[in-house]
Design an enzyme around this catalytic site. Structure first.
Site, PDB file in Angstrom:
ATOM      1  N   ASP A  49       0.853  -1.189   0.000  1.00 25.95           N
ATOM      2  CA  ASP A  49       0.000   0.000   0.000  1.00 25.95           C
ATOM      3  C   ASP A  49       0.892   1.244   0.000  1.00 25.95           C
ATOM      4  O   ASP A  49       2.112   1.141   0.106  1.00 25.95           O
ATOM      5  CB  ASP A  49      -0.940   0.019   1.220  1.00 25.95           C
ATOM      6  CG  ASP A  49      -0.194  -0.234   2.509  1.00 25.95           C
ATOM      7  OD1 ASP A  49       0.965   0.222   2.641  1.00 25.95           O
ATOM      8  OD2 ASP A  49      -0.762  -0.881   3.409  1.00 25.95           O
ATOM      9  N   ASP A  51       1.568   4.969   1.723  1.00 24.56           N
ATOM     10  CA  ASP A  51       1.278   5.884   2.827  1.00 24.56           C
ATOM     11  C   ASP A  51       1.847   7.252   2.476  1.00 24.56           C
ATOM     12  O   ASP A  51       2.901   7.352   1.865  1.00 24.56           O
ATOM     13  CB  ASP A  51       1.926   5.370   4.119  1.00 24.56           C
ATOM     14  CG  ASP A  51       1.509   3.943   4.426  1.00 24.56           C
ATOM     15  OD1 ASP A  51       0.310   3.716   4.671  1.00 24.56           O
ATOM     16  OD2 ASP A  51       2.376   3.047   4.393  1.00 24.56           O
ATOM     17  N   ASP A 135       9.441   4.333  12.944  1.00 19.95           N
ATOM     18  CA  ASP A 135      10.063   3.234  13.683  1.00 19.95           C
ATOM     19  C   ASP A 135      11.472   2.885  13.187  1.00 19.95           C
ATOM     20  O   ASP A 135      12.452   3.083  13.887  1.00 19.95           O
ATOM     21  CB  ASP A 135       9.138   2.004  13.743  1.00 19.95           C
ATOM     22  CG  ASP A 135       8.517   1.613  12.415  1.00 19.95           C
ATOM     23  OD1 ASP A 135       8.874   2.213  11.385  1.00 19.95           O
ATOM     24  OD2 ASP A 135       7.674   0.692  12.402  1.00 19.95           O
TER      25      ASP A 135
HETATM   26  P1  ATP Z   1       3.702  -2.525   5.047  1.00 23.82           P
HETATM   27  O1  ATP Z   1       2.565  -1.585   4.709  1.00 23.82           O
HETATM   28  O2  ATP Z   1       4.423  -3.066   3.885  1.00 23.82           O
HETATM   29  O3  ATP Z   1       3.328  -3.549   6.036  1.00 23.82           O
HETATM   30  P2  ATP Z   1       4.825  -0.147   6.190  1.00 23.82           P
HETATM   31  O4  ATP Z   1       6.226   0.185   6.580  1.00 23.82           O
HETATM   32  O5  ATP Z   1       4.201   0.707   5.147  1.00 23.82           O
HETATM   33  O6  ATP Z   1       4.825  -1.666   5.794  1.00 23.82           O
HETATM   34  P3  ATP Z   1       2.620   0.584   7.840  1.00 23.82           P
HETATM   35  O7  ATP Z   1       2.085  -0.125   9.015  1.00 23.82           O
HETATM   36  O8  ATP Z   1       1.792   0.724   6.621  1.00 23.82           O
HETATM   37  O9  ATP Z   1       3.990  -0.123   7.505  1.00 23.82           O
HETATM   38  O10 ATP Z   1       3.066   2.034   8.345  1.00 23.82           O
HETATM   39  C1  ATP Z   1       3.483   3.041   7.461  1.00 23.82           C
HETATM   40  C2  ATP Z   1       4.650   3.799   8.048  1.00 23.82           C
HETATM   41  O11 ATP Z   1       4.240   4.438   9.264  1.00 23.82           O
HETATM   42  C3  ATP Z   1       5.841   2.940   8.431  1.00 23.82           C
HETATM   43  O12 ATP Z   1       6.698   2.720   7.355  1.00 23.82           O
HETATM   44  C4  ATP Z   1       6.487   3.794   9.508  1.00 23.82           C
HETATM   45  O13 ATP Z   1       7.231   4.835   8.949  1.00 23.82           O
HETATM   46  C5  ATP Z   1       5.296   4.387  10.230  1.00 23.82           C
HETATM   47  N1  ATP Z   1       4.862   3.551  11.348  1.00 23.82           N
HETATM   48  C6  ATP Z   1       3.907   2.595  11.339  1.00 23.82           C
HETATM   49  N2  ATP Z   1       3.768   2.031  12.546  1.00 23.82           N
HETATM   50  C7  ATP Z   1       4.634   2.640  13.356  1.00 23.82           C
HETATM   51  C8  ATP Z   1       4.945   2.525  14.742  1.00 23.82           C
HETATM   52  N3  ATP Z   1       4.339   1.626  15.505  1.00 23.82           N
HETATM   53  N4  ATP Z   1       5.893   3.345  15.231  1.00 23.82           N
HETATM   54  C9  ATP Z   1       6.508   4.259  14.447  1.00 23.82           C
HETATM   55  N5  ATP Z   1       6.264   4.418  13.158  1.00 23.82           N
HETATM   56  C10 ATP Z   1       5.332   3.621  12.598  1.00 23.82           C
HETATM   57 MG    MG Z   2       2.190   0.628   4.480  1.00 23.14          MG
END
Ligand code: ATP
Ligand code: MG
Length: 445
Positions: A49, A51, A135
């Site tokens: 996805d 963001d 994170d």
């Molecule tokens: P994927 O969507 O592939 O699982 P992602 O890295 O995009 O991985 P998401 O959960 O969609 O993960 O979160 C988007 C972004 O928001 C992350 O890349 C990170 O920068 C931030 N993020 C998400 N969760 C946290 C958290 N618990 N603490 C700090 N930052 C976070």
């Molecule tokens: Mg994501």
């Protein structure tokens, strides 16, 4: 990094994400693609996805988009909804201690527990502050559609090259702020085939129990990401290595470490087979339901509980089953809140295990017509593979039954009834030994 220094191109970004980025920009705001989208494109993986991060506040975002929903209390976000596709837009987060006085006065924007856990994180800031609040270094890369540059605030590009999962800032503080980051470290390590760097790995075991403080509904979301995304088996092993698994499935962990080595072995093989199956189905684009995997995880804890109740109480087998089901489920709900829509099919799968074993008369047809027959049968097949013996024979019977003509099915049912009644005859014949005087000739059914 300017456009000629990286491989991220607009053609890999979804139209909806681009629309949101351009609309924000035209509205006079800064807008960047961030997180998994940028990271995965740099790794040559198709992002799950997209963001977006912006300096527009949630209210300002809402004013720009008709299809916008504001969500979340702990972490306020805007969802821009395009049918089934949702683009998540987050306002830049700022530091809690450096937040300006006006924001500080409002207790609603920020809140921390005694353990250092952030209960609310709604203090807004600049892009570099936002990067520090993310994170892992690899998740703090920002892509701009204004100049196509990638902004790397935390050394994420170098860590992508070194294949390192590294928390930004002091690992212990960051885990305390949000213990779910421990689960995320494991998930990204398996998903991206990277290693958790030593300073990021080291505090995990000592802090693992902080996961007890995470609301069970959020744990369910994490369960889905860990176990229903094609990497269940790898995550299972790594979560156990880091002693995190027990905070997701305490009864399963207990079952895997109890005294009876043979039992453990069987349960361990069964759940691994179920995970492997789920992974294969996902990786070949077949449908999966979390209910099946959850039913598999809890099957042996449930069976053990049923047996224990049968031995220690006067309950009928059916009452023992439902009492055990209730206990196992309510224990599980304390760690992971399984939504009702998945609880019902889990119960169906379990109940079908008994129904599939009783096939006399019309019962086989009734089981066959059960709306969850397919899942129940698939489950029985897995059990057959692990348990062998009667379970494997039963699974084979059902495989044959489904392929058989109506006449052949009737024959199969008859031969089951025949076999059962002759078994009963044998049992009844034995009885007279202890009660010779009252013996009566066994009746054929
Ligand atoms: P994927 O969507 O592939 O699982 P992602 O890295 O995009 O991985 P998401 O959960 O969609 O993960 O979160 C988007 C972004 O928001 C992350 O890349 C990170 O920068 C931030 N993020 C998400 N969760 C946290 C958290 N618990 N603490 C700090 N930052 C976070
Ligand atoms: Mg994501």
């Amino acid at each position: 990094m300017s456009r000629d220094q990286h491989t991220v191109s607009r053609k890999f970004i979804s139209d909806n994400a681009l629309k949101v980025l351009y609309r924000l920009q035209k509205g006079g705001y800064e807008a960047y693609l961030v997180g998994g989208g940028v990271r995965d494109m740099l790794l040559g993986i198709e992002p799950k996805d997209f963001d977006i991060a912006t300096n527009a506040t949630p209210e300002q975002i809402k004013a720009l988009f008709r299809n916008c929903r504001l969500i979340g209390r702990r972490f306020r976000l805007a969802h821009i909804v395009f049918g089934r596709d949702i683009i998540e837009v987050a306002t830049f987060r700022g530091h809690h201690d450096s937040a300006n006085d006006k924001q500080k006065e409002c207790k609603k924007t920020s809140k921390q527990s005694a353990d250092g856990m952030l209960l609310r994180d709604n203090i807004y800031g600049s892009i570099d502050e936002d990067a520090e609040r993310r994170d892992f270094t690899i998740n703090a890369l920002y892509y701009s559609v204004k100049n196509f540059n990638i902004y790397d605030f935390a050394g994420g590009v170098a860590d992508i090259e070194q294949r390192a999962i590294r928390l930004i800032g002091d690992p212990e503080t960051r885990y305390r702020e949000d213990p779910v980051r421990m689960l995320r470290a494991v998930r990204f390590a398996t998903k991206l085939d990277m290693n958790i760097s030593s300073e990021t790995a080291e505090p995990i075991k000592p802090l693992a129990s902080l996961l007890n403080n995470i609301p069970p509904a959020r744990m369910f979301e994490e369960f889905l990401k860990l176990f229903v995304s094609g990497k269940a088996l790898a995550n299972f092993h790594m979560l156990r290595d880091y002693e995190l698994f027990k905070y997701l499935f305490p009864t399963v962990e207990q079952g895997l470490t109890t005294a009876d080595a043979d039992d453990n072995e069987q349960m361990s093989r069964f759940i691994q087979l179920a995970m492997n199956n789920t992974d294969e189905r996902i990786n070949t684009n077949q449908r999966v339901t979390p209910a099946f995997l959850l039913a598999a995880f809890l099957w042996y804890p449930l069976s053990r509980q049923v047996n224990q109740l049968k031995q220690t109480t006067q309950l009928t087998p059916q009452d023992a089953f439902f009492a055990a089901l209730h206990e196992v489920m309510s224990e599980q709900q304390r760690s992971i809140a399984v939504p009702k829509r998945f609880q019902a099919p889990m119960k169906d799968i379990w109940i079908l295990q008994d129904k599939l074993a009783r096939r006399e008369g019309k019962r086989a047809y009734k089981a066959f017509e059960h709306p969850k027959f397919r899942a129940g049968y698939d489950f029985l097949l897995l059990r057959g593979e692990i348990e062998g013996g009667e379970t494997a024979e039963l699974a084979k019977w059902w495989t044959d039954f489904q392929a058989a003509t109506h006449e052949a099915q009737q024959m199969m049912v008859k031969s089951v009834s025949g076999a059962r009644s002759s078994r009963r005859t044998v049992r009844k014949r034995r009885k007279p030994r202890s009660n010779a005087n009252k013996a009566s000739a066994p009746k054929a059914d």
